[in-house]
Design an enzyme around this catalytic site. Structure first.
Site, short mmCIF file in Angstrom:
data_model
loop_
_atom_site.label_atom_id
_atom_site.label_comp_id
_atom_site.label_asym_id
_atom_site.label_seq_id
_atom_site.Cartn_x
_atom_site.Cartn_y
_atom_site.Cartn_z
N LYS A 1 -54.74 -33.01 -25.76
CA LYS A 1 -55.35 -32.31 -25.43
C LYS A 1 -56.41 -30.90 -24.94
O LYS A 1 -56.45 -29.93 -24.91
CB LYS A 1 -54.60 -31.69 -27.21
CG LYS A 1 -53.15 -31.69 -27.15
CD LYS A 1 -52.68 -31.48 -28.50
CE LYS A 1 -51.65 -32.61 -29.00
NZ LYS A 1 -50.84 -33.33 -30.37
N ASN B 1 -43.31 -25.41 -41.01
CA ASN B 1 -44.38 -26.76 -40.78
C ASN B 1 -44.56 -27.05 -42.68
O ASN B 1 -45.15 -26.04 -42.80
CB ASN B 1 -44.76 -27.46 -39.77
CG ASN B 1 -45.72 -26.09 -39.40
OD1 ASN B 1 -46.90 -26.38 -40.44
ND2 ASN B 1 -46.18 -25.14 -37.96
N LYS C 1 -27.43 -11.81 -42.18
CA LYS C 1 -27.61 -13.86 -42.51
C LYS C 1 -26.56 -14.75 -42.04
O LYS C 1 -25.44 -14.67 -42.03
CB LYS C 1 -27.73 -14.10 -44.05
CG LYS C 1 -28.14 -15.22 -44.43
CD LYS C 1 -27.88 -15.15 -46.52
CE LYS C 1 -27.86 -16.60 -46.75
NZ LYS C 1 -26.93 -16.61 -48.09
N PRO D 1 -45.64 -18.65 -26.81
CA PRO D 1 -46.33 -19.07 -26.47
C PRO D 1 -48.12 -20.14 -26.85
O PRO D 1 -47.42 -20.34 -27.88
CB PRO D 1 -46.76 -17.48 -26.00
CG PRO D 1 -46.60 -17.45 -27.19
CD PRO D 1 -45.56 -17.90 -28.11
N LYS E 1 -56.21 -28.08 -22.69
CA LYS E 1 -56.40 -26.14 -23.45
C LYS E 1 -57.49 -25.98 -22.98
O LYS E 1 -58.04 -24.72 -23.72
CB LYS E 1 -56.28 -26.76 -25.12
CG LYS E 1 -54.56 -27.24 -25.07
CD LYS E 1 -54.62 -26.85 -26.80
CE LYS E 1 -52.81 -27.64 -26.84
NZ LYS E 1 -52.19 -26.79 -28.03
N PHE F 1 -56.83 -28.26 -33.49
CA PHE F 1 -57.30 -29.90 -34.35
C PHE F 1 -56.01 -29.98 -33.36
O PHE F 1 -55.19 -29.57 -32.54
CB PHE F 1 -55.99 -28.67 -35.77
CG PHE F 1 -57.64 -28.98 -36.30
CD1 PHE F 1 -58.97 -27.65 -36.29
CD2 PHE F 1 -57.52 -29.59 -37.50
CE1 PHE F 1 -59.84 -27.69 -36.98
CE2 PHE F 1 -58.99 -29.45 -38.54
CZ PHE F 1 -59.98 -29.05 -38.26
N1 CTP Z 1 -51.23 -24.40 -30.36
C1 CTP Z 1 -51.72 -23.77 -30.18
N2 CTP Z 1 -50.89 -22.61 -29.65
C2 CTP Z 1 -49.60 -23.05 -29.99
C3 CTP Z 1 -49.95 -24.56 -30.60
C4 CTP Z 1 -50.88 -25.44 -30.85
O1 CTP Z 1 -52.63 -23.39 -29.93
N3 CTP Z 1 -48.31 -22.88 -29.39
C5 CTP Z 1 -53.06 -25.04 -30.69
C6 CTP Z 1 -52.86 -25.34 -32.76
O2 CTP Z 1 -53.47 -24.49 -33.47
C7 CTP Z 1 -54.18 -26.13 -32.68
C8 CTP Z 1 -53.74 -27.39 -30.77
O3 CTP Z 1 -53.58 -26.02 -30.42
O4 CTP Z 1 -55.51 -26.25 -32.00
C9 CTP Z 1 -52.87 -28.15 -30.75
O5 CTP Z 1 -51.63 -28.46 -31.70
P1 CTP Z 1 -50.34 -29.51 -31.69
O6 CTP Z 1 -49.69 -29.42 -32.66
O7 CTP Z 1 -51.46 -30.44 -32.15
O8 CTP Z 1 -50.31 -29.47 -29.85
P2 CTP Z 1 -49.67 -29.20 -28.80
O9 CTP Z 1 -49.82 -28.96 -28.08
O10 CTP Z 1 -48.30 -28.81 -29.39
O11 CTP Z 1 -48.60 -30.57 -28.58
P3 CTP Z 1 -47.67 -31.50 -29.86
O12 CTP Z 1 -47.14 -30.72 -30.67
O13 CTP Z 1 -46.85 -31.89 -28.71
O14 CTP Z 1 -48.07 -32.76 -29.72
#
Ligand code: CTP
Length: 397
Positions: free
Chosen positions: A336, A209, A287, A303, A340, A322
């Site tokens: 979130k 990303n 590959k 996870p 979380k 974040f």
């Molecule tokens: N995060 C995490 N583990 C993941 C995905 C995200 O710990 N597999 C953490 C990120 O580091 C961040 C927070 O969760 O601090 C929110 O991440 P984000 O990608 O915005 O949220 P998602 O839970 O992945 O939700 P979505 O992608 O559907 O917006």
């Protein structure tokens, strides 16, 4: 208003002290100027008086308005002192404690940190006497902003040009910030994740990303500056800030293992990393070859690192996530935070141009369990990191 004593000694670069005075005034500093007699040959006291908007000090025997002593009054209430430019002669005198004019007398009476920005001909800079004085000054705790290389006033090419004025202003501010915040997180252990994870598809490709890791690295620098013991779990190949221990990782799984390993000793975890939500269900050992057929890649969820920490965390730890969103910033971030089990979530709108991913700037809203706790408009990621660390430092039990 932070206060700087700006010493100006007599070299051709003295005229640049005018730009520095003006720049620091604009950044909110009070600038108290002291000039050596030789400096007045290169820039007029009137110029510096006008730009600093206060009296310029020249003469040790000038009678102060009250019954004080000039060089002692001058050092009262100072946050920092800087000499720009510092000539070889000025450096020699300061190194040996010689006080034979108002500036050198004042510098001997200082109780705040001193920065010197030398400028001179390269032969004078390289002279063993100047180099020995430099080492002596550093052993006294003086900070030096080394001169740059280029064409010198005398026409020679070499080292000795005064460093860039903006860089000098930045160094002055950084030293001031460091002193202001030193030890706010002393004795605390801070764990930070940074960058976007890379989920391999085959030996040469990955799913990734746009996260650059700049925000996470800025957070690590700000935490280290506040005296914390910092571990930075990062996927980014950015420089590791001084004093920070880095744990390089690539995938969500590796990041999960590193976070779980370091969490028990941490007081604060900030998950600034952009963790992939899905990864290729199988990683090809060779590959993947091109064909005319459409290619379908099966993905499986990674996870959720923060969610796995929920049962592992202690109540005295502060856990911060974040949320990078493109729409409905606050409601999404709020969900979130709850899902979380976080103490805070830092939400940013990555659809806004000029902020967020890959950019040097950001604008964020911080949500806690009682709602919005801060809302900061566009600023450098470094400035946002500083404010975030101050906010978390205040909330640590
Ligand atoms: N995060 C995490 N583990 C993941 C995905 C995200 O710990 N597999 C953490 C990120 O580091 C961040 C927070 O969760 O601090 C929110 O991440 P984000 O990608 O915005 O949220 P998602 O839970 O992945 O939700 P979505 O992608 O559907 O917006």
């Amino acid at each position: 208003m932070p206060t700087l004593l700006l010493g100006v000694s007599g070299g051709i670069a003295a005229y640049k002290s005018a730009d520095l005075t003006s720049l620091l005034r604009k950044r909110g500093w009070e600038v108290r100027v002291v000039m050596t007699p030789a400096a007045t040959q290169f820039v007029t006291p009137l110029t510096l008086q006008t730009l600093s908007r206060q009296k310029v000090h020249l003469d040790p025997f000038d009678l102060p308005a009250d019954s004080g002593v000039a060089h002692i009054d001058l050092v009262k209430g100072l946050d920092l002192a800087a000499v720009v430019p510092a000539t070889a002669n000025l450096m020699a005198k300061v190194a040996h404690g010689i006080a034979d004019d108002l500036l050198t007398t004042t510098l001997l009476a200082l109780r705040c940190p001193l920065i010197l920005a030398p400028a001179m001909n390269s032969a004078m800079w390289e002279h063993p006497a100047t180099q020995a004085n430099l080492r002596l000054l550093e052993s006294h705790g003086v900070s030096l902003i080394p001169p740059a290389s280029g064409e010198l006033a005398c026409g020679d090419i070499g080292i000795g040009k005064l460093a860039d004025v903006e860089e000098i202003a930045n160094r002055i501010e950084a030293l001031h910030q460091k002193r202001l915040h030193a030890n706010r997180l002393h004795g605390r252990r801070v764990l930070i994740t940074a960058g976007g994870t890379r989920e391999p598809l085959d030996p040469v490709r990955y799913l990734g990303n746009r996260s650059s890791g700049k925000m996470g690295h800025a957070l690590a620098a700000a935490a280290a500056m506040r005296g914390a013991e910092v571990t930075l779990i990062t996927t980014a190949s950015l420089p590791v800030p001084p004093g920070v221990g880095a744990v390089p990782v690539a995938t969500a799984q590796e990041m999960l293992e590193a976070v779980q390993k370091h969490l028990p000793g941490a007081d604060l975890l900030v998950m600034a990393a952009a963790v992939a939500d899905y990864r290729p269900a199988r990683v090809a050992s060779q590959k993947i070859k091109k064909s005319d057929e459409a290619l379908t890649i099966a993905l499986e969820p990674t996870p959720d690192i923060l969610a796995t920490l929920r049962p592992l965390r202690r109540p005295d730890q502060l856990i911060v996530g974040f949320a990078a969103e493109t729409d409905s910033l606050i409601p999404h971030a709020q969900r979130k935070l709850e899902r979380k089990g976080l103490d805070f979530i830092v939400a940013n709108d990555v659809s806004r141009p000029g902020i967020g991913f890959e950019s040097d700037e950001n604008a964020v809203t911080v949500l806690g369990n009682d709602g919005v706790v801060a809302n900061w408009e566009v600023a450098s990621k470094q400035a946002i990191a500083e404010r975030l660390l101050d906010l978390f430092a205040d909330r640590l039990p």
